[in-house]
Design a protein around this motif. Structure first.
Motif, short mmCIF file in Angstrom:
data_model
loop_
_atom_site.label_atom_id
_atom_site.label_comp_id
_atom_site.label_asym_id
_atom_site.label_seq_id
_atom_site.Cartn_x
_atom_site.Cartn_y
_atom_site.Cartn_z
N ALA A 33 -1.47 -0.71 -3.22
CA ALA A 33 -2.08 -1.05 -4.69
C ALA A 33 -1.92 0.45 -5.03
O ALA A 33 -1.16 1.72 -4.75
N ASP A 34 -1.26 0.24 -7.10
CA ASP A 34 -1.07 1.65 -7.26
C ASP A 34 -1.92 2.10 -8.51
O ASP A 34 -2.02 1.40 -9.61
N ASP A 35 -1.85 3.49 -7.96
CA ASP A 35 -3.40 4.31 -8.83
C ASP A 35 -4.60 3.55 -8.94
O ASP A 35 -5.20 3.84 -9.84
N LEU A 208 3.95 -5.57 1.04
CA LEU A 208 3.27 -5.98 -0.39
C LEU A 208 2.93 -4.69 -1.07
O LEU A 208 1.31 -3.73 -1.32
N SER A 209 3.86 -4.30 -1.80
CA SER A 209 3.75 -2.69 -2.76
C SER A 209 3.38 -3.74 -3.99
O SER A 209 4.27 -3.93 -5.22
N TYR A 210 2.13 -3.51 -4.51
CA TYR A 210 1.88 -3.76 -6.12
C TYR A 210 2.17 -3.00 -6.59
O TYR A 210 1.87 -2.04 -6.91
N TYR A 211 3.04 -3.55 -7.96
CA TYR A 211 2.45 -2.76 -9.42
C TYR A 211 0.98 -1.63 -10.01
O TYR A 211 1.26 -1.29 -10.68
N SER A 212 0.44 -2.94 -9.58
CA SER A 212 -1.06 -2.86 -11.04
C SER A 212 -1.65 -2.31 -9.77
O SER A 212 -1.62 -1.94 -8.36
N VAL A 213 -2.58 -0.98 -10.23
CA VAL A 213 -3.58 -1.21 -11.38
C VAL A 213 -2.85 0.26 -12.15
O VAL A 213 -3.66 1.10 -13.20
N SER A 291 -4.21 2.15 -1.21
CA SER A 291 -3.47 3.26 -2.90
C SER A 291 -2.54 4.08 -2.76
O SER A 291 -2.79 5.14 -1.17
N ASP A 292 -1.75 4.82 -3.40
CA ASP A 292 -0.75 5.79 -3.12
C ASP A 292 -1.18 6.79 -4.07
O ASP A 292 -0.50 7.86 -3.21
N ASN A 293 -2.30 6.87 -4.83
CA ASN A 293 -3.11 7.92 -4.66
C ASN A 293 -4.32 7.94 -5.81
O ASN A 293 -4.42 6.75 -5.90
N GLY A 294 -5.24 8.59 -6.46
CA GLY A 294 -5.55 8.49 -6.60
C GLY A 294 -6.36 8.10 -8.89
O GLY A 294 -4.75 7.68 -8.73
#
Length: 467
Positions: A33-35, A208-213, A291-294
């Motif tokens: 997930a992203d962010d 699977l690299s979601y652009y969301s959230v 997730s990639d970061n907080g």
């Protein structure tokens, strides 16, 4: 052929990789997930969002309480996942802006990425979604195809930081067909399911690299309305419109827009789990959610941790991590050992039967975390971070960190400030112990200085600061 590829091929040919490990390799599904903040899932404390499928994944697998991104934002964490190296060693330590504004990309000539290492172990590899390790879109030198993915599906073709969530998509040219108002997250999940279906007869690695959230926060209206009603029921009639009516990123940890986006991710995870079950792949498929970061901004739910995206406080780097592989990974377990995004590379390669130490992409900073699932400890006591903020150019955020045991030292460059916290007693980083424990502070500062030198860490440049 790259030298490291030759080495891996030699290991297989010479029998250094066990034949049994080559004969029945587990499929690997890595969902990013992203962010997404540490506190957004039900299993991490949220009582507003609804994540039943991720709850189910946690129940059948292990949930980590101290899993870290190797950076407080996108590109460097993704570089750490793809290389098994700290971002400071790779040289990508901040998010990559549009290609005209950066000379940086993940160079295929220098790295054997995770997917390439798995390809050497006879895996079919695919990425569905965000890459963000090269932004020179008119002349990609380090895109996912250049790094050897067998299938590249729905990766960005323009700079996508501002969002592009509904069809027709402006920044994802490869998704040139779709239903009217198709939601990007749903499309990614559908493509992931199709990838599993068509590759089920061979070992596969799916990223699977979601652009969301990632902001801007957007989701289908019916889902947003659902959570607005839920918000009003909890906080009072009309409060959702008052707080979020003008800006979807309103300053509240219960956010109807983010909750709706997360529900779409959760639905996708459910579809993937069902596809794996339906095709009888459960006992031979590792599913990882991370997730990639907080979470970003004041409205992010980072579980009451200090800081957010772009900070090296816990709220910027501690992430939800769930891993499931029935029969191998304990079900319904909680793991408190600190782990990092640099660990996925050696862990996945070890599962695939590859020899890890010193054979792929040069130095590997991560460790194989699979021994944790058999009750063993990791042979590592320190984790490191380095954030010179060269893209964001935020002097207040420029910092480096070492965590040794429960002690965490932060070095801030703007005012040469050191902060020390005991995360075993104070995970919210509320009491700075640097003055109370000068010997521990000095010990960790020496370790941090030695590490920065060893990885050739880029020195932060603060405008106007006297040398």
């Amino acid at each position: 052929m790259k030298l490291s590829k030759i080495l891996v091929a030699f290991l297989i040919a010479s029998g250094s990789v066990p034949a049994s490990a080559q004969s029945k390799k587990p499929n690997i599904i890595f969902i990013l997930a992203d962010d997404l903040g540490w506190g957004e899932l039900n299993s991490y404390g949220s009582t507003f969002n609804e994540t039943p499928n991720l709850n189910k994944l946690a129940a059948q697998g292990t949930r980590f309480t101290q899993a870290y991104a190797a950076a407080p934002n996108c590109s460097p964490t993704r570089a750490s996942i793809m290389t098994g190296q700290y971002p400071a060693r790779v040289g990508i330590t901040d998010f990559l802006p549009g290609g005209e504004n950066t000379e940086k990309w993940l160079d295929p000539a220098k790295y054997v990425t995770l997917n390439e290492a798995l390809s050497q172990q006879d895996y079919h590899t695919g990425i569905v979604g965000k890459w963000h390790l090269d932004t020179h879109f008119n002349n990609l030198k380090g895109g996912p195809k250049e790094h050897g993915f067998d299938e590249v599906i729905g990766s960005e073709t323009k700079y996508i930081a501002g969002g592009d969530y509904f069809f027709p998509y402006d920044k994802i040219a490869s998704f040139n067909t779709g239903a009217p108002d198709e939601y990007l997250t749903d499309r990614q999940s559908k493509e992931a399911v199709n990838f599993i279906e068509r590759n089920q007869k061979q070992p596969f690695f799916l990223y699977l690299s979601y652009y969301s959230v990632h902001t801007k926060l957007e989701a289908p209206k019916d889902l947003v309305d659902k959570y607005k009603r839920k918000f009003d029921a909890k906080y009072g009639e009309g409060q959702a419109e008052k707080i979020f009516g003008k800006r979807s990123e309103g300053p509240h940890k219960d956010n109807p827009y983010l909750a709706a986006m997360l529900e779409s991710i959760d639905n996708g995870v459910g579809e993937i789990m069902e596809t794996v079950r339906k095709n009888k792949l459960e006992k031979n498929t590792l599913i990882v959610f991370f997730s990639d970061n907080g979470g970003a901004g004041k409205g992010a739910n980072n579980g009451n941790l200090k800081g957010a995206k772009m900070w090296l406080y816990e709220g910027g780097i501690r992430e939800p991590l769930i891993m499931s592989l029935p029969g191998t990974i304990k079900s319904g377990a909680v793991e408190n050992t600190p782990v990092s995004s640099v660990d996925f590379y050696p862990t996945f390669l070890s599962l695939a039967g590859g020899k890890v130490a010193g054979t792929v992409a040069g130095v590997i900073d991560g460790v194989n975390i699979m021994p944790l699932f058999s009750g063993k400890s990791l042979n590592r006591d320190e984790l490191y971070w380095h954030y010179p903020s060269e893209t964001a150019k935020s002097p207040a955020n420029m910092s480096s960190v070492v965590r040794k045991g429960n002690y965490k030292l932060l070095e801030f460059y703007k005012d040469n400030r050191l902060e020390l916290y005991d995360l075993g007693k104070d995970q919210r980083e509320s009491e700075d112990l640097s003055k109370q424990l000068p010997e521990k502070t000095a010990e960790l500062k020496r370790l941090l200085d030695q590490w920065k030198k060893s990885v050739n860490a880029e020195e932060p440049v603060i405008a106007g600061k006297e040398e």
